[in-house]
Design an enzyme around this catalytic site. Structure first.
Site, PDB file in Angstrom:
ATOM      1  N   HIS A 272     -20.621  26.497  46.186  1.00  0.00           N
ATOM      2  CA  HIS A 272     -19.204  26.282  46.489  1.00  0.00           C
ATOM      3  C   HIS A 272     -18.283  27.429  46.084  1.00  0.00           C
ATOM      4  CE1 HIS A 272     -20.670  22.168  47.030  1.00  0.00           C
ATOM      5  NE2 HIS A 272     -19.643  22.044  47.853  1.00  0.00           N
TER       6      HIS A 272
ATOM      7  N   CYS B   5     -20.155  27.829  40.891  1.00  0.00           N
ATOM      8  CA  CYS B   5     -21.326  27.293  41.586  1.00  0.00           C
ATOM      9  C   CYS B   5     -21.684  28.255  42.723  1.00  0.00           C
ATOM     10  CB  CYS B   5     -20.978  25.913  42.148  1.00  0.00           C
ATOM     11  SG  CYS B   5     -22.109  25.344  43.412  1.00  0.00           S
TER      12      CYS B   5
ATOM     13  N   LYS C  53     -23.529  29.347  56.521  1.00  0.00           N
ATOM     14  CA  LYS C  53     -23.542  27.904  56.676  1.00  0.00           C
ATOM     15  C   LYS C  53     -22.120  27.458  56.999  1.00  0.00           C
ATOM     16  CE  LYS C  53     -24.437  23.536  54.412  1.00  0.00           C
ATOM     17  NZ  LYS C  53     -24.015  22.758  53.272  1.00  0.00           N
TER      18      LYS C  53
ATOM     19  N   LYS D 148     -16.277  23.343  55.939  1.00  0.00           N
ATOM     20  CA  LYS D 148     -14.821  23.238  55.975  1.00  0.00           C
ATOM     21  C   LYS D 148     -14.208  24.120  54.902  1.00  0.00           C
ATOM     22  CE  LYS D 148     -12.353  20.419  57.686  1.00  0.00           C
ATOM     23  NZ  LYS D 148     -11.544  20.188  58.856  1.00  0.00           N
TER      24      LYS D 148
ATOM     25  N   HIS E  57     -22.304  17.734  60.370  1.00  0.00           N
ATOM     26  CA  HIS E  57     -22.551  16.305  60.142  1.00  0.00           C
ATOM     27  C   HIS E  57     -23.005  15.640  61.440  1.00  0.00           C
ATOM     28  CE1 HIS E  57     -19.177  17.258  57.177  1.00  0.00           C
ATOM     29  NE2 HIS E  57     -20.230  17.020  56.411  1.00  0.00           N
TER      30      HIS E  57
ATOM     31  N   HIS F 116     -17.516  17.631  60.524  1.00  0.00           N
ATOM     32  CA  HIS F 116     -17.634  18.816  61.381  1.00  0.00           C
ATOM     33  C   HIS F 116     -18.961  18.733  62.140  1.00  0.00           C
ATOM     34  CE1 HIS F 116     -20.412  20.419  58.438  1.00  0.00           C
ATOM     35  NE2 HIS F 116     -19.469  20.571  57.517  1.00  0.00           N
TER      36      HIS F 116
ATOM     37  N   CYS G  88     -20.950  20.796  38.874  1.00  0.00           N
ATOM     38  CA  CYS G  88     -20.160  21.218  40.032  1.00  0.00           C
ATOM     39  C   CYS G  88     -19.693  19.976  40.763  1.00  0.00           C
ATOM     40  CB  CYS G  88     -20.979  22.100  40.978  1.00  0.00           C
ATOM     41  SG  CYS G  88     -20.099  22.371  42.546  1.00  0.00           S
TER      42      CYS G  88
ATOM     43  N   CYS H 135     -20.728  19.823  44.537  1.00  0.00           N
ATOM     44  CA  CYS H 135     -22.107  19.340  44.754  1.00  0.00           C
ATOM     45  C   CYS H 135     -22.304  17.959  44.142  1.00  0.00           C
ATOM     46  CB  CYS H 135     -23.124  20.261  44.094  1.00  0.00           C
ATOM     47  SG  CYS H 135     -23.223  21.917  44.757  1.00  0.00           S
TER      48      CYS H 135
HETATM   49  N1  MSP Z   1     -23.003  12.364  50.166  1.00  0.00           N
HETATM   50  C1  MSP Z   1     -24.056  13.299  50.122  1.00  0.00           C
HETATM   51  C2  MSP Z   1     -25.336  12.711  50.699  1.00  0.00           C
HETATM   52  C3  MSP Z   1     -25.803  11.465  50.026  1.00  0.00           C
HETATM   53  S1  MSP Z   1     -27.222  10.827  50.800  1.00  0.00           S
HETATM   54  C4  MSP Z   1     -27.750   9.633  49.755  1.00  0.00           C
HETATM   55  C5  MSP Z   1     -23.681  14.540  50.933  1.00  0.00           C
HETATM   56  N2  MSP Z   1     -22.744  14.352  51.845  1.00  0.00           N
HETATM   57  S2  MSP Z   1     -22.086  15.480  52.786  1.00  0.00           S
HETATM   58  O1  MSP Z   1     -20.955  14.881  53.421  1.00  0.00           O
HETATM   59  O2  MSP Z   1     -21.876  16.684  52.069  1.00  0.00           O
HETATM   60  O3  MSP Z   1     -23.102  15.674  53.950  1.00  0.00           O
HETATM   61  C6  MSP Z   1     -24.242  16.387  53.752  1.00  0.00           C
HETATM   62  C7  MSP Z   1     -25.056  16.438  55.035  1.00  0.00           C
HETATM   63  O4  MSP Z   1     -24.278  16.896  56.153  1.00  0.00           O
HETATM   64  C8  MSP Z   1     -26.149  17.461  54.920  1.00  0.00           C
HETATM   65  O5  MSP Z   1     -27.266  16.999  54.279  1.00  0.00           O
HETATM   66  C9  MSP Z   1     -26.436  17.707  56.361  1.00  0.00           C
HETATM   67  O6  MSP Z   1     -27.170  16.622  56.832  1.00  0.00           O
HETATM   68  C10 MSP Z   1     -25.054  17.707  56.982  1.00  0.00           C
HETATM   69  N3  MSP Z   1     -24.468  19.043  57.001  1.00  0.00           N
HETATM   70  C11 MSP Z   1     -23.345  19.491  56.359  1.00  0.00           C
HETATM   71  N4  MSP Z   1     -23.110  20.779  56.700  1.00  0.00           N
HETATM   72  C12 MSP Z   1     -24.060  21.198  57.552  1.00  0.00           C
HETATM   73  C13 MSP Z   1     -24.318  22.377  58.275  1.00  0.00           C
HETATM   74  N5  MSP Z   1     -23.542  23.434  58.219  1.00  0.00           N
HETATM   75  N6  MSP Z   1     -25.402  22.372  59.076  1.00  0.00           N
HETATM   76  C14 MSP Z   1     -26.211  21.289  59.223  1.00  0.00           C
HETATM   77  N7  MSP Z   1     -26.005  20.181  58.557  1.00  0.00           N
HETATM   78  C15 MSP Z   1     -24.968  20.115  57.682  1.00  0.00           C
HETATM   79  O7  MSP Z   1     -24.261  15.581  50.706  1.00  0.00           O
END
Ligand code: MSP
Length: 530
Positions: A159, A156, A306, A309, A24, A21, A130, A133
């Site tokens: 979540h 959690c 925040k 999905k 990311h 989304h 969780c 997480c």
């Molecule tokens: N797989 C772990 C990270 C491992 S790094 C060694 C993870 N992945 S995740 O797919 O959940 O992606 C997390 C990252 O996506 C967040 O740290 C951030 O960079 C980004 N974001 C996810 N949702 C977000 C928002 N709503 N706003 C901004 N960034 C966001 O955690």
């Protein structure tokens, strides 16, 4: 920082349980802008991104979809995560998957080293977990809803889903032994964790005391096997964090590793703790240098929450880029949100900035200058003359020089929004300059010919500088502008222009021939944009 030295920057590696989304994409774009800026400043730059594919979350998603986890991960990487990079124009140098052999081999080496050196021991784990997480939780990180589907259960707080109770024989990493060294690190290198809000939270967390970390699981087998006990797989975060080193030769290519490491890590603030506590402790245990920096950016909020999905507020990046284009996506998120703070996304704000700043501000400026060069000089960039120069031209030059140095300083602080605001002052300056100098009036009188040459040269040279300054943020529009300026043969491509040297006045050679420029940011039908 920008002195030809190594600039290795990373994004988090993303879970392949779902499609991307705009949250990311936001991290990707920020990392990409910093990487492009450093590359164009002459630094030995490397941008790494990738996917996090092990662990229970992925296993469960794959199983629910009737696939083996590896097969599921392959599909999502190919259909969603790699295409994301195209959608928002990411110039990554590498893409690591935690299922890559290079990664698995090096993780095994790392783990064995820590085990051999006494940093890992066997123990019993009992606690909450969780899966969303992929994290062990303390009781105070859980809620007990008074109503709804999960009433009476422990959920959690991130979540809002029930946690599981784990009771397993696990291997533990002696993280508690690193508490003081971590506190010393935060103290002696305040820039290590940024921004300040995240740094304060981390320091406070570590001051409360650190427990040892359970780093293996035996109840499922989707992960890297623990080398001395293959009935266990490595805890997914322990595995994932190591990607930053395994992708640049840890355990396989010492020379490469020494050239790249340490990295600058860009992460969402939700995962800053993993990066600023667990990760440096792991590196310290292995006798490796800790990262240069962990920067925890804010969240994209939709309707005040925040975006995610699971809460059905997820917006796919292509929903924006299909209408506005990737440059507008990149510009908007980098300009509208103070990097490091949360920011609310709204279609209205995006449309308004697109129209006012990109279309009317920058796009129009470029079109007008090119059109006037065609009308008054048959498309050939004229020479300025000293005799016809005034204070106004000096002011334009000064504005470019000031903007460039302010932007470099802002980028060094990861303040991307400030860098863009500084560069935008040149857009405003040039628009004001043209309005005041009225080249269309000068064109009416042959006696003003030299003055007209000087004014249009100044405007075109200003565009040259803007194209270079903006190319890390809006690479497509700036390369079109560059092509229209006709300087490719004389100067090379826009991305080959040094940002260090961008303010040196007069780089645009008089005599080059400009060509037609279609609107850089065309008008968008209001019905589509809302
Ligand atoms: N797989 C772990 C990270 C491992 S790094 C060694 C993870 N992945 S995740 O797919 O959940 O992606 C997390 C990252 O996506 C967040 O740290 C951030 O960079 C980004 N974001 C996810 N949702 C977000 C928002 N709503 N706003 C901004 N960034 C966001 O955690």
């Amino acid at each position: 920082m920008s002195d030809g030295s190594s600039f290795y920057i990373t994004t988090p590696i993303f879970y392949v349980n779902d499609v991307p989304h705009i949250g990311h994409a936001y991290t990707e774009v920020a990392a990409d802008v910093l990487a492009r800026w450093h590359r164009q400043s002459g630094d030995d730059t490397w941008l790494l991104t990738g996917t996090d594919e092990h662990g229970q979350k992925i296993l469960r998603t794959a199983t629910a979809n009737g696939l083996e986890p590896r097969e599921w991960a392959d599909r999502l990487v190919a259909s969603a995560w790699k295409p994301l990079l195209e959608t928002v124009d990411i110039s990554n140098d590498d893409f690591i998957r935690t299922t890559d052999e290079r990664h698995e081999v090096a993780v095994t080496l790392f783990l064995q080293k820590l085990y051999d050196e006494g940093h890992i021991y066997a123990g019993e784990y009992e606690g909450y977990y969780c899966v969303g997480c992929e994290e062990y939780k303390q009781r105070d990180e859980l809620d007990e809803p008074l109503s709804g589907e999960y009433q009476g259960q422990l959920v959690c707080s991130i979540h809002s889903r029930p946690v599981e109770i784990l009771k397993e024989k696990n291997y533990f990493f002696r993280m508690s032994a690193f508490q003081q060294r971590l506190l010393d690190l935060y103290e002696s290198r305040p820039e290590f964790v940024q921004p300040e809000s995240v740094r304060n939270e981390i320091v406070q967390f570590v001051r409360q005391g650190l427990s040892d970390l359970s780093i293996s699981r035996s109840s499922f087998d989707w992960g890297i096997k623990v080398p001395w006990d293959p009935s266990h797989v490595v805890y997914v975060w322990f595995d994932a964090l190591l990607n930053y080193t395994t992708a640049v030769g840890y355990g396989t290519d010492r020379e490469l590793f020494e050239r790249r490491w340490p990295a600058y890590h860009l992460v969402g603030k939700d995962i800053a703790r993993f990066h600023a506590v667990i990760w440096p402790a792991m590196l310290m245990a292995a006798g490796l240098e800790v990262p240069h920096k962990v920067f925890g950016h804010g969240w994209l909020l939709v309707g005040g929450e925040k975006m995610s999905k699971s809460k059905l507020t997820g917006i796919a990046p292509s929903q924006i880029t299909d209408t506005f284009g990737s440059d507008a996506f990149r510009y908007y998120f980098m300009r509208a949100i103070s990097f490091g703070q949360d920011g609310s996304f709204s279609w209205e704000d995006l449309s308004a900035r697109y129209q006012a700043e990109l279309a009317n501000g920058f796009g129009n400026l470029a079109s007008r200058v090119i059109a006037m060069l065609q009308r008054y000089f048959d498309g050939v960039v004229p020479s300025p003359t000293t005799a016809a120069s005034t204070e106004a031209e000096i002011a334009v030059q000064r504005s470019v020089a000031d903007a460039a140095s302010a932007a470099h300083a802002a980028i060094d602080r990861f303040a991307i929004h400030d860098a863009l605001a500084a560069v935008w002052s040149v857009v405003d300056e040039l628009n004001g300059y043209i309005t005041e100098q009225e080249p269309w009036a000068l064109a009416k009188d042959e006696a003003d010919r030299e003055r007209l040459q000087t004014v249009l040269y100044t405007a075109a040279e200003g565009l040259r500088a803007l194209a270079v300054l903006l190319s890390p943020v809006i690479p497509k529009a700036t390369s079109r502008l560059w092509a229209a300026l006709g300087v490719e043969a004389a100067l090379g491509g826009v991305t080959a222009q040094s940002l260090r040297d961008v303010a040196r006045w007069g780089q645009l050679p008089a005599g080059v021939r400009v060509s037609q420029l279609e609107a850089l940011f065309p008008r968008i039908d209001a019905a589509v944009a809302s």
